[in-house]
Design a protein around this motif. Structure first.
Motif, PDB file in Angstrom:
ATOM      1  N   ASN A   1       0.843  -1.195   0.000  1.00 56.12           N
ATOM      2  CA  ASN A   1       0.000   0.000   0.000  1.00 56.12           C
ATOM      3  C   ASN A   1       0.878   1.245   0.000  1.00 56.12           C
ATOM      4  O   ASN A   1       2.104   1.160  -0.101  1.00 56.12           O
ATOM      5  CB  ASN A   1      -0.916   0.013   1.233  1.00 56.12           C
ATOM      6  N   LEU A   2       0.239   2.389   0.134  1.00 63.03           N
ATOM      7  CA  LEU A   2       0.971   3.650   0.156  1.00 63.03           C
ATOM      8  C   LEU A   2       1.026   4.261   1.554  1.00 63.03           C
ATOM      9  O   LEU A   2       1.496   5.398   1.715  1.00 63.03           O
ATOM     10  CB  LEU A   2       0.311   4.667  -0.808  1.00 63.03           C
TER      11      LEU A   2
ATOM     12  N   ARG B   1       2.455   2.694   4.375  1.00 59.96           N
ATOM     13  CA  ARG B   1       3.506   2.138   5.226  1.00 59.96           C
ATOM     14  C   ARG B   1       4.863   2.398   4.600  1.00 59.96           C
ATOM     15  O   ARG B   1       5.021   2.317   3.371  1.00 59.96           O
ATOM     16  CB  ARG B   1       3.299   0.636   5.441  1.00 59.96           C
ATOM     17  N   ALA B   2       5.840   2.698   5.424  1.00 60.42           N
ATOM     18  CA  ALA B   2       7.171   3.042   4.923  1.00 60.42           C
ATOM     19  C   ALA B   2       7.794   1.888   4.151  1.00 60.42           C
ATOM     20  O   ALA B   2       8.404   2.085   3.089  1.00 60.42           O
ATOM     21  CB  ALA B   2       8.076   3.462   6.090  1.00 60.42           C
ATOM     22  N   ARG B   3       7.633   0.660   4.682  1.00 67.32           N
ATOM     23  CA  ARG B   3       8.225  -0.488   3.989  1.00 67.32           C
ATOM     24  C   ARG B   3       7.620  -0.669   2.603  1.00 67.32           C
ATOM     25  O   ARG B   3       8.324  -0.928   1.622  1.00 67.32           O
ATOM     26  CB  ARG B   3       8.005  -1.750   4.825  1.00 67.32           C
ATOM     27  N   ASP B   4       6.289  -0.509   2.529  1.00 67.55           N
ATOM     28  CA  ASP B   4       5.614  -0.656   1.236  1.00 67.55           C
ATOM     29  C   ASP B   4       6.027   0.447   0.273  1.00 67.55           C
ATOM     30  O   ASP B   4       6.225   0.205  -0.922  1.00 67.55           O
ATOM     31  CB  ASP B   4       4.097  -0.634   1.433  1.00 67.55           C
ATOM     32  N   LEU B   5       6.160   1.665   0.801  1.00 69.86           N
ATOM     33  CA  LEU B   5       6.578   2.780  -0.063  1.00 69.86           C
ATOM     34  C   LEU B   5       7.993   2.561  -0.589  1.00 69.86           C
ATOM     35  O   LEU B   5       8.305   2.886  -1.746  1.00 69.86           O
ATOM     36  CB  LEU B   5       6.502   4.097   0.702  1.00 69.86           C
ATOM     37  N   GLU B   6       8.838   1.987   0.244  1.00 68.19           N
ATOM     38  CA  GLU B   6      10.202   1.707  -0.204  1.00 68.19           C
ATOM     39  C   GLU B   6      10.195   0.692  -1.358  1.00 68.19           C
ATOM     40  O   GLU B   6      10.946   0.827  -2.332  1.00 68.19           O
ATOM     41  CB  GLU B   6      11.025   1.165   0.967  1.00 68.19           C
ATOM     42  N   LEU B   7       9.316  -0.307  -1.250  1.00 73.30           N
ATOM     43  CA  LEU B   7       9.213  -1.297  -2.315  1.00 73.30           C
ATOM     44  C   LEU B   7       8.610  -0.687  -3.582  1.00 73.30           C
ATOM     45  O   LEU B   7       9.031  -1.011  -4.706  1.00 73.30           O
ATOM     46  CB  LEU B   7       8.359  -2.481  -1.848  1.00 73.30           C
TER      47      LEU B   7
ATOM     48  N   TYR C   1       3.661  10.077  -5.300  1.00 70.70           N
ATOM     49  CA  TYR C   1       4.617  11.174  -5.110  1.00 70.70           C
ATOM     50  C   TYR C   1       4.434  11.824  -3.733  1.00 70.70           C
ATOM     51  O   TYR C   1       5.405  12.028  -2.980  1.00 70.70           O
ATOM     52  CB  TYR C   1       4.426  12.196  -6.228  1.00 70.70           C
ATOM     53  N   HIS C   2       3.184  12.136  -3.390  1.00 76.31           N
ATOM     54  CA  HIS C   2       2.937  12.806  -2.106  1.00 76.31           C
ATOM     55  C   HIS C   2       3.110  11.858  -0.928  1.00 76.31           C
ATOM     56  O   HIS C   2       3.477  12.293   0.186  1.00 76.31           O
ATOM     57  CB  HIS C   2       1.537  13.426  -2.092  1.00 76.31           C
ATOM     58  N   ALA C   3       2.873  10.564  -1.134  1.00 79.16           N
ATOM     59  CA  ALA C   3       3.121   9.591  -0.064  1.00 79.16           C
ATOM     60  C   ALA C   3       4.614   9.546   0.265  1.00 79.16           C
ATOM     61  O   ALA C   3       5.004   9.437   1.445  1.00 79.16           O
ATOM     62  CB  ALA C   3       2.620   8.220  -0.473  1.00 79.16           C
ATOM     63  N   LEU C   4       5.464   9.625  -0.735  1.00 84.09           N
ATOM     64  CA  LEU C   4       6.915   9.649  -0.502  1.00 84.09           C
ATOM     65  C   LEU C   4       7.324  10.948   0.196  1.00 84.09           C
ATOM     66  O   LEU C   4       8.190  10.943   1.091  1.00 84.09           O
ATOM     67  CB  LEU C   4       7.663   9.506  -1.838  1.00 84.09           C
TER      68      LEU C   4
END
Length: 516
Positions: free
Chosen positions: A189-190, A192-198, A252-255
């Motif tokens: 998903n967007l 969680r940090a781990r998911d965003l990293e992936l 983009y905004h999630a990052l």
């Protein structure tokens, strides 16, 4: 014959002799006559996965690339594979990564095989590692260039060898990498940090593949990987431009919300570069363009061989006419001699075509020579009229076309280059069909002799001899003139269009970027 005719014949024979002896042109003229059917390089070359029954021990980077393609094919075909076999593929990918530590392709394939084995977390670890590499190369181009070089060594230096090399490129490995990316998107998903990293690693891996893609089709797969990195987990594709822009903006905004400004800018740049890719032709358009160029090169390279084949047929007809001239043409043909001739002609036709129709027609046309008039003219010069000349012209044109198609499809360049063109394979699946047409035309050539013999009161053998001499002379002239004209054109075409084919094999996107 006047002096101008003798000068023209001498000049034509001199030009033909020069072309036949010169190393730059002789390969275009007669080498095709000695190269028929599939090439041993295509059937046995280790550069193509289809030729390998059992994968060799990976001793080079090219061997490892073949292993990756074989593993990808197993996934796409859903073949049953044991854990031990997946481990072998993983070890090979790891070995490739050690040989090329900057190439993202190897850890990407290690991630794919880990997922195929059922180990998703390990696959994600390799996926993140791949995103830290600096380039992408699946090794196909290196193998395809070796394949083209071996074809040239076996069949002479000509640019048609790049046509089968171009068609041999696959998207197997890139498609399984996309399969891995889609599985990852479904599981992340967007928020969680781990998911965003992936998700960020997915964008980077897609960008690396796009920048390293040597074909438009592989580049299109890379585009899809970059785009799907922003998709919601429950949505595998987005066709609406508005929804696509919203999905991009959300990633983009999630990052940015994680204070990953550099990664956010990297993702935004990758999306914008994706949009620039649409300036290239689609994969289908690129393949069509490459095949048109390849067909032009093939026709140019084969034109000399076709010309020599036409001339040789003309020589054979003249020799046949000369052989008949040694006999008494006014005598009625003997049943035994005609039957023997029919059998002798039918055997090679059946061997070449394996078809009863042309075989029976040719045998029947020879037997029809027995229907010779009882009373014939005593005139020395045989003249069967304008209709006979017109009929010979039509038959001769048909023979030329049928022979050209036979050479184009039957020689090794045509056999290896045209099998990938759908409309060619649908229209003429093999040279036997064209040979059958040529034999039927020869049967018409022989079979129409009794009709003209009865109308003009000549013997059938007189008509056949006269026809063979006239048609043979015309085919020799046509073949020699075509050879003289086509050989220089083939050289220029091979050099100009051949360079395009070589560039398309080496790096198709760069070719379109530079030339469009």
């Amino acid at each position: 014959m006047n002096v101008f005719g003798r000068v023209a014949i001498g000049a034509a024979l001199g030009a033909l002799a020069t072309l036949l002896l010169h190393p730059a042109s002789r390969n275009r003229l007669y080498s095709g006559l000695f190269n028929w059917g599939p090439s041993l390089v295509t059937q046995q070359g280790p550069e193509l996965l289809a030729n390998i029954g059992r994968l060799p021990q990976p001793r080079s980077i090219d061997d490892a690339s073949l292993w990756m393609e074989a593993g990808a094919l197993r996934i796409l075909a859903r073949r049953t594979t044991t854990v031990k076999e997946w481990q072998s593929f993983i070890r090979t990918a790891r070995a490739g990564s050690e040989l090329e530590p900057d190439n993202a392709f190897w850890p990407q394939m290690e991630a794919v095989f880990s997922l195929a084995r059922g180990d998703r977390p390990t696959g994600w670890t390799h996926w993140r590692a791949a995103a830290r590499r600096t380039r992408w190369d699946d090794g196909q181009t290196r193998r395809l260039e070796k394949y083209a070089q071996k074809l040239q060594q076996a069949h002479g230096r000509a640019s048609w060898v790049y046509i089968p090399a171009y068609d041999a490129r696959t998207t197997n490995t890139s498609r399984v990498i996309e399969w891995f990316a889609r599985d990852l998107v479904r599981a992340t998903n967007l928020d969680r940090a781990r998911d965003l990293e992936l998700r960020h690693a997915t964008v980077v891996n897609g960008r690396l593949m796009r920048e390293g893609a040597r074909s438009i089709r592989v580049g299109e797969v890379a585009l899809a990987i970059v785009e799907l990195s922003s998709y919601p987990p429950d949505l595998l594709s987005i066709t609406s431009p508005r929804k696509l822009l919203i999905a991009r903006s959300d990633l983009y905004h999630a990052l940015l919300s994680q204070k990953w400004d550099v990664r956010a800018e990297e993702v935004d740049r990758a999306f914008r570069e994706n949009d620039g890719w649409f300036g290239f032709p689609t994969g289908q358009e690129a393949e069509t363009g490459a095949r048109l160029v390849g067909f032009s090169v093939l026709v140019a390279n084969s034109s000399g061989t076709i010309s020599i084949a036409i001339a040789l047929l003309g020589v054979a007809l003249r020799l046949f006419g000369g052989l008949l001239n040694r006999h008494d043409l006014t005598a009625k043909p003997r049943v035994g001699s005609v039957a023997l001739a029919a059998i002798v002609a039918a055997v090679p036709v059946w061997t070449l075509t394996a078809s009863w129709l042309p075989t029976a027609l040719l045998a029947a046309s020879i037997i029809s020579l027995l229907a010779s008039p009882e009373h014939i003219r005593s005139r020395a010069t045989v003249n069967a009229g304008y209709l006979h000349s017109f009929s010979l012209g039509v038959v001769g044109l048909g023979l030329v076309l049928a022979l050209a198609v036979s050479v184009l499809l039957g020689t090794t360049p045509g056999y290896e280059s045209l099998n990938s063109i759908p409309w060619i394979t649908e229209l003429l699946s093999n040279p036997q069909e064209a040979i059958s047409v040529a034999v039927i035309l020869l049967a018409i050539f022989v079979g129409m002799s009794p009709a003209f013999a009865w109308v003009h009161r000549f013997s059938t053998l007189q008509i056949v001899t006269r026809s063979a001499d006239r048609l043979g002379r015309a085919l020799v002239v046509v073949g020699v003139v075509l050879a003289i004209v086509s050989a220089p054109i083939a050289l220029v075409t091979d050099r100009e269009l051949g360079n395009r084919l070589a560039q398309l094999v080496n790096n198709e996107p760069v070719y379109y970027y530079v030339n469009d």
